[in-house]
Design an enzyme around this catalytic site. Structure first.
Site, PDB file in Angstrom:
ATOM      1  N   ASP A  34       5.640  -3.050   3.095  1.00 52.15           N
ATOM      2  CA  ASP A  34       5.605  -1.991   2.213  1.00 52.15           C
ATOM      3  C   ASP A  34       5.277  -2.463   0.757  1.00 52.15           C
ATOM      4  OD1 ASP A  34       5.019   0.639   1.244  1.00 52.15           O
ATOM      5  OD2 ASP A  34       7.382   1.432   1.708  1.00 52.15           O
ATOM      6  N   CYS A  61      -0.021   2.113  -0.154  1.00 54.04           N
ATOM      7  CA  CYS A  61      -0.656   3.336  -0.834  1.00 54.04           C
ATOM      8  C   CYS A  61      -1.951   3.177  -1.472  1.00 54.04           C
ATOM      9  CB  CYS A  61       0.594   3.519  -1.894  1.00 54.04           C
ATOM     10  SG  CYS A  61       0.893   2.349  -3.022  1.00 54.04           S
TER      11      CYS A  61
END
Length: 458
Positions: A387, A414
């Site tokens: 992540d 993201c």
């Protein structure tokens, strides 16, 4: 096309995040940021290129057919935050999904299952953290507090009617701004490095209804600063808010960079942290803690990640770029051991506290750069969760990650463009993309989270 010349054309395609491809017929093609597919726009060429020149948007001459909604926020168009408010939420989701799929289709070899996009539980009032800046809306104008004006480094828009936050944020912002203006206090000038008022930070939890407020200033106060601070505390505590104020802080920052940081943190009232609950786990959050900005959306994201992670019984799982350890702690009850690595030391300390808070004894959190730290971890992972920050994974770190040779890994991103780049490298080294799902954590904006499941193919 000629540099400095104005053209009008139609947006035929959108590339993430807002790069519209403009077709001007015989005059040529261009890329213009801040556009939507189907719009007819007027723009000025800023860089001439042989295939597609770069342009700067001047005006939307004709709206896109997908623009089917009226902006809900009075600051829309001035504030640079929410550029999708002219789209219904269904159209926002469809656009984000199609842009990500188009990008990944070009990066992924072979067939994979694209599961589309999962919407946020709330389209409005979903953010749990805001960093407001002090400044002026125009040069030498009155004091402002809010967000940067669209495409401006200096000008600030007072966003006291913002729609992506709870009404508590707007009440606090307006009260603090009026109070500071009555004191006639100067904001901090980024270029001259002088002034007092810098930022206002507000965090509000969704499940526990707790508020944390922090005023960030320089140390350059002329007069009775304690009287000013005491008055500010009383003002905030007297507001009619739907959440309980658990802490008010005064943060001193004399750094020259325009970022929120602390040289000294003073607790004016209560505590310097609040608690949030996600998927049955409890998390302690400070002003600077990394925590997903959409609490209820985070539950959706982590549920999807947990689905992709699958069975981890008797396995060692590495959670790389682990932040405050949210994912690690969700996996821990069904894994042999989870090791999280995060470069931000404060986040690691928070992760350790949160693990203890949730009575999890099989979590270990290490502070340091993934590139360097994983060389010193003696145990080897059976499963990897990645992540990383927006820019993706350092290529050298990615090479070490690949060397582990795990059968499965889950990548949460993201920023789809950095994800696509990293996926190409992972595929070259023997990994196959099995499933992809988008999760909309940021309604009304161009941003989106993407979760990818990969397996080792050889």
């Amino acid at each position: 096309m000629k540099k400095g010349v104005e053209y009008t054309g139609k947006v035929t395609k959108l590339n993430f995040p807002t790069k519209g491809e403009i077709d001007c017929g015989e005059e040529g093609k261009a890329i213009v940021k801040g556009t939507l597919p189907g719009q007819t726009v007027r723009f000025v060429v800023s860089k001439k290129r042989s295939e597609k020149s770069l342009g700067r948007l001047r005006e939307v001459v004709e709206q896109s057919p997908i623009e089917d909604a009226k902006p809900q926020c009075p600051h829309f168009g001035m504030c640079g935050g929410c550029s999708y408010q002219t789209l219904s939420y269904d159209n926002q989701l469809e656009l984000k999904s199609s842009v990500v799929k188009d990008l990944l289709d070009r990066a992924i070899d072979g067939d994979y299952e694209f599961e589309g996009i999962i919407g946020s539980p709330h389209q409005w009032a979903y953010r749990n953290k805001m960093e407001f800046s002090f400044g002026d809306e125009f040069k030498d104008g009155p004091l402002a507090l809010g967000m940067h004006k669209k495409e401006s480094f200096h000008d600030i828009v007072t966003v006291d009617k913002c729609k992506i936050v709870d009404a508590d944020y707007n009440k606090i912002l307006r009260a603090v701004l009026d109070y500071c203006a009555n004191w006639n206090l100067p904001f901090y000038h980024k270029m001259r490095h002088e002034g007092y008022l810098r930022h206002l930070l507000v965090r509000r939890t969704a499940r526990t209804n707790e508020l944390l407020v922090a005023l960030v200033t320089s140390s350059r106060f002329e007069g009775d600063e304690q009287q000013f601070i005491d008055g500010l505390k009383d003002l905030i505590l007297d507001l009619n808010l739907s959440a309980g104020v658990k802490g008010i802080l005064h943060i001193i920052n004399d750094g020259v960079a325009d970022i929120v940081q602390s040289d000294e943190t003073r607790i004016i009232y209560g505590d310097e942290y609040i608690y949030e609950e996600i998927l049955g786990l409890r998390f302690k959050i400070s002003v600077f803690s990394f925590f997903q900005t959409n609490s209820l959306g985070a539950e959706v994201l982590y549920e999807k990640a947990r689905e992709y992670i699958g069975d981890t019984k008797d396995q060692v799982v590495f959670d790389l770029y682990s932040g405050t350890g949210t994912i690690a702690q969700m996996i821990a009850p069904v894994a042999k051991k989870v090791i999280g690595v995060e470069i931000v030391e404060e986040a690691v300390e928070a992760a350790k506290e949160n693990a203890a808070l949730n009575n999890l004894t099989n979590c270990e959190f290490i502070a340091g750069d993934v590139l360097k730290v994983i060389d010193d971890i003696e145990v080897k992972p059976d499963m990897l969760v990645l992540d990383p920050p927006r820019d993706g994974i350092n290529p050298k770190a990615l090479a070490k990650i690949i060397d582990y040779g795990v059968e499965r890994m889950v990548y949460i991103s993201c920023k789809p463009t950095s994800l696509a780049r990293d996926l190409e490298i992972l595929q070259e080294q023997g990994y196959k993309v099995e499933k992809v799902s988008c999760v909309d954590m940021f309604p009304n904006t161009v941003h989106v989270e993407t979760v990818v499941l990969m397996t080792r193919s050889n």
